[in-house]
Structure formats: structure tokens, C-alpha cells
Enzyme design. Sequence first.
Site, PDB file in Angstrom:
ATOM      1  N   GLU A 179       0.814  -1.226   0.000  1.00 39.97           N
ATOM      2  CA  GLU A 179       0.000   0.000   0.000  1.00 39.97           C
ATOM      3  C   GLU A 179       0.848   1.276   0.000  1.00 39.97           C
ATOM      4  OE1 GLU A 179      -2.897  -0.510   3.148  1.00 39.97           O
ATOM      5  OE2 GLU A 179      -3.457  -2.483   2.388  1.00 39.97           O
ATOM      6  N   GLU A 188      -5.875 -10.732  -1.495  1.00 41.49           N
ATOM      7  CA  GLU A 188      -6.697 -10.514  -0.288  1.00 41.49           C
ATOM      8  C   GLU A 188      -8.186 -10.459  -0.656  1.00 41.49           C
ATOM      9  OE1 GLU A 188      -5.313  -7.203   2.031  1.00 41.49           O
ATOM     10  OE2 GLU A 188      -3.210  -7.618   1.639  1.00 41.49           O
TER      11      GLU A 188
HETATM   12  O1  G3I Z   1      -4.179  -9.160  18.568  1.00 42.51           O
HETATM   13  C1  G3I Z   1      -4.796  -8.005  19.186  1.00 42.51           C
HETATM   14  C2  G3I Z   1      -5.494  -8.428  20.486  1.00 42.51           C
HETATM   15  O2  G3I Z   1      -4.495  -8.878  21.412  1.00 42.51           O
HETATM   16  C3  G3I Z   1      -6.271  -7.236  21.060  1.00 42.51           C
HETATM   17  O3  G3I Z   1      -6.976  -7.659  22.209  1.00 42.51           O
HETATM   18  C4  G3I Z   1      -7.248  -6.736  19.996  1.00 42.51           C
HETATM   19  C5  G3I Z   1      -8.086  -5.579  20.465  1.00 42.51           C
HETATM   20  O4  G3I Z   1      -7.327  -4.396  20.410  1.00 42.51           O
HETATM   21  O5  G3I Z   1      -6.494  -6.316  18.819  1.00 42.51           O
HETATM   22  C6  G3I Z   1      -5.827  -7.425  18.247  1.00 42.51           C
HETATM   23  O6  G3I Z   1      -5.098  -6.980  17.112  1.00 42.51           O
HETATM   24  C7  G3I Z   1      -5.956  -6.658  16.005  1.00 42.51           C
HETATM   25  C8  G3I Z   1      -5.537  -7.563  14.825  1.00 42.51           C
HETATM   26  O7  G3I Z   1      -6.264  -7.211  13.648  1.00 42.51           O
HETATM   27  C9  G3I Z   1      -5.781  -9.045  15.131  1.00 42.51           C
HETATM   28  O8  G3I Z   1      -7.158  -9.248  15.311  1.00 42.51           O
HETATM   29  C10 G3I Z   1      -5.694  -5.200  15.629  1.00 42.51           C
HETATM   30  O9  G3I Z   1      -6.206  -4.388  16.669  1.00 42.51           O
HETATM   31  C11 G3I Z   1      -6.414  -4.889  14.320  1.00 42.51           C
HETATM   32  O10 G3I Z   1      -6.063  -3.572  13.883  1.00 42.51           O
HETATM   33  C12 G3I Z   1      -5.959  -5.860  13.248  1.00 42.51           C
HETATM   34  O11 G3I Z   1      -6.710  -5.576  12.071  1.00 42.51           O
HETATM   35  C13 G3I Z   1      -6.120  -6.132  10.875  1.00 42.51           C
HETATM   36  C14 G3I Z   1      -5.854  -4.980   9.901  1.00 42.51           C
HETATM   37  O12 G3I Z   1      -5.307  -5.505   8.677  1.00 42.51           O
HETATM   38  C15 G3I Z   1      -4.851  -4.013  10.462  1.00 42.51           C
HETATM   39  O13 G3I Z   1      -3.614  -4.681  10.601  1.00 42.51           O
HETATM   40  C16 G3I Z   1      -7.100  -7.105  10.251  1.00 42.51           C
HETATM   41  O14 G3I Z   1      -7.277  -8.242  11.096  1.00 42.51           O
HETATM   42  C17 G3I Z   1      -6.551  -7.572   8.909  1.00 42.51           C
HETATM   43  O15 G3I Z   1      -7.510  -8.380   8.222  1.00 42.51           O
HETATM   44  C18 G3I Z   1      -6.259  -6.352   8.034  1.00 42.51           C
HETATM   45  O16 G3I Z   1      -5.660  -6.823   6.847  1.00 42.51           O
HETATM   46  C19 G3I Z   1      -5.254  -5.779   5.928  1.00 42.51           C
HETATM   47  C20 G3I Z   1      -3.990  -6.250   5.246  1.00 42.51           C
HETATM   48  O17 G3I Z   1      -3.002  -6.522   6.215  1.00 42.51           O
HETATM   49  C21 G3I Z   1      -3.519  -5.223   4.229  1.00 42.51           C
HETATM   50  N1  G3I Z   1      -4.582  -4.938   3.245  1.00 42.51           N
HETATM   51  C22 G3I Z   1      -5.854  -4.515   3.871  1.00 42.51           C
HETATM   52  C23 G3I Z   1      -6.338  -5.573   4.849  1.00 42.51           C
HETATM   53  C24 G3I Z   1      -7.684  -5.190   5.449  1.00 42.51           C
HETATM   54  O18 G3I Z   1      -7.567  -4.025   6.210  1.00 42.51           O
END
Ligand code: G3I
Length: 368
Positions: free
Chosen positions: A155, A260
Site C-alpha cells: 500500500e 486478499e
Molecule cells: O491481537 C490483538 C489483540 O491482542 C487485542 O486484544 C485486539 C483488540 O485491540 O487487537 C488485536 O489486534 C488486532 C488484529 O487485527 C488481530 O485481530 C488489531 O487491533 C487490528 O487492527 C488488526 O486488524 C487487521 C488490519 O489488517 C490491520 O492490521 C485485520 O485483522 C486484517 O484483516 C487487516 O488486513 C489488511 C492487510 O493486512 C492489508 N490490506 C488490507 C487488509 C484489510 O484491512
Amino acid sequence: MKKTLSSVIALSVLASCASVEQPGLKDVFQDHFMMGAALNEAEINGTDTLGIELIKKNFNTIVAENCMKSEVIHPEKDRYDFSLADKFVDFGNENGMFVVGHCLIWHSQCAPWFFLNEDGSQIDAEELKARMKEHITTVMTRYKGRVHGWDVVNEAVVEDGSYRQSKFYEILGEEFIPLAFQYAHEADPDAELYINDYGMNVPGRRDTYVRIVSDLKSRGLRIDAVGMQGHMGMDYPDFAQFEESLNAFAGTGVKVMITEWDMSALPTVNRGADVADTEAYNAMMNPYPDGLPEDVSAKWNERMKTFMDLFVKHSDVITRVTAWGVSDDDSWKNDWPMRGRVEYPLLFDRELQPKAFLREYMKKEHIK
Ligand code: G3I
């Protein structure tokens, strides 16, 4: 809507019956491309046993949804946490899968320390190069020969074709991309290297990535594929634009990967929507909390089939189709942008059954 014990039992029966009758997606599409999914923590840790069975049956490639992102795997300057990433890679290697690392250089989920000196001031270009090289080299060396492809840069370009104003760009300019690919190739010369983004149908973004890929190749740097993330909705992306981008990226001489893939079945989130009444807004944005109406599901399946047919048509350049999650309950789109939102974007439903458009392909057992 997480699985309860009774639903797990019901799902186990359903899944075991289904597994006998249905061919796996990896077999159905074996003459065209690899079929993959992003794995979440429950699948990597082994607690989602039903999800794991679905993965083994249907996918020959896997990608880390979150466990390899820099804030997770490198939370502090002098501390790495490979615990979940090790389990992810082990699972892929034990099951003979093509393992994809996501992602080495990304502005999001990047720990703040990455750009700061001890005194809190911003690091300079030389220090950022050193930190990028150290991060990329440490992570890739650990999985050398076991992670087969990497989203090296994620990105980096916005819709008008300009570079995203990330700290990587702010400090290093456009050079951060070739530097990342150079460090990655030095770390594991045999790994495939990808550049990855969403909204790749948009002409401005497409043109810049064509330039970036051509520049990397002209420098003699390895780049194997462009990752078109494929996050879709019922009204985006434009199908013709998507195919134009597919052709444009392939025209640079690299492969294309759908990295994705998911498709929202709900109204596209318009966060600017002037809906004063929160209840009305929530009703509008979460219209089907208890399941999709038949007509909506039919339209969703029809649109998904048009894209899967497109991928098959271009399987001479598309080497991988990866869904961003296994079944609907796993999707990041649930609870977004508001808690409680129920989405239906993936290849398998909450009963772990393949969506209708896939069942049509499965009937042919093996797509020629
Ligand atoms: O693991 C922590 C957990 O310990 C905590 O209790 C919880 C609540 O705060 O958060 C958890 O981490 C979260 C993680 O997903 C795992 O569930 C993060 O807050 C959350 O921001 C994260 O979101 C991910 C997002 O990327 C941001 O990294 C999504 O699952 C994931 O599907 C999404 O994937 C992205 C790709 O990497 C890049 N392209 C876009 C795509 C969708 O946004």
C-alpha cells in the site's frame, strides 16, 4: 457471531459430510492457479480445528493475516516476537503449502519506534535504511527457504497515483521501494518478491505501479508479481478497469496475484454519510445481522463468479488467488466500521460450506 459448542458439533457433522462429497478448491483450480487463504490467530494456534480442516482440504497456499506485521513481529527496536509467525510457517511447511509472508514494509501496523531516535526525534535517511535492512534481513533470514514469497512493500501508492505520505516516503522518498526489494533479495535470493496494494483497478494507482515495477526491473532488482488485493464490494471495483489493470501489470513481465480477495455483501461504507440518527445509520450499515436474503446472496454469488471467471481467463498470468480469511465469521469486515456488523464476504459461509458460486465450479471437479 462466534461459534458455540452446539454449532461446532453441528459444523463438525456438516464439515465431515461435505469433505467427502466436495473436491477441494485447490484441486478444482489446480490447472490455473494456487488457491489460498489468510490465516488468523485461532487457525495458527490450532484452536479453530474446523477451520484448519477446511484450510487443509481447500488451500495449497497460506498468508499471515497479522502475525508477521512489523508491530507484531518486531514490537521494539531490540525485540522480535516470532512466536505466532513460527507456528504459521510450521503449519504451512508441514502441509506442503506455498507460504506467503505479509508484510515487510507497510505504513500501517508499524511500531512507532521504527522512525524515532531515543530522544523521540525523527530518524534520518541513513538510520531508516539501516532499520529497514535489519528488519527485512532478520525476518527473512529466519524463514529462508520456508516462506516462499513476501509482500515486500504494501500500500505505497494512493488513488491519484502519488506516493502515500508514509514515514518511509517522507524520509527516503521513492527510494524506499527499491531499497526494500534490494534488502529482501539479499536476505533470501530464492524467495519470490511482491508489491501489493488495494484499489489496483484505479487508473492513477495502476499507472504508478506500472512505472515502479518497470523501474525495479530496469535496476536489475527481483520482483516476481504485483499483488492486487481484491477487496471488493457490490459496487466496486469496476470490472473493466480491474481487467485493464490485470493486463497492464502483466504487460510489465511480472505475474499477478489476487492476494486478499473478499467481497462485501452489504452497502458500501460511506463514513461521510450524514445520518444524524445513529439507529438509522446502524440499520443501514448492518442490514442483515441474521443472514443474507436470498436475492442479495444471489447477486453476491453472481458478482463473485464474474471475477472468478476473469481469474480463470487470465490464469496464464495469475498464479495465486487468496481469500482474506477462510469463512465469513473470520473476516476483518465483521464489526467494521461499527461493532456488531455482520458481513458475508468470503468463500465459505458460517456453516463452513462453500458459497453457491463455488459449488458450481466444484461440480466440474476440475476446471480445464
Ligand atoms: O491481537 C490483538 C489483540 O491482542 C487485542 O486484544 C485486539 C483488540 O485491540 O487487537 C488485536 O489486534 C488486532 C488484529 O487485527 C488481530 O485481530 C488489531 O487491533 C487490528 O487492527 C488488526 O486488524 C487487521 C488490519 O489488517 C490491520 O492490521 C485485520 O485483522 C486484517 O484483516 C487487516 O488486513 C489488511 C492487510 O493486512 C492489508 N490490506 C488490507 C487488509 C484489510 O484491512
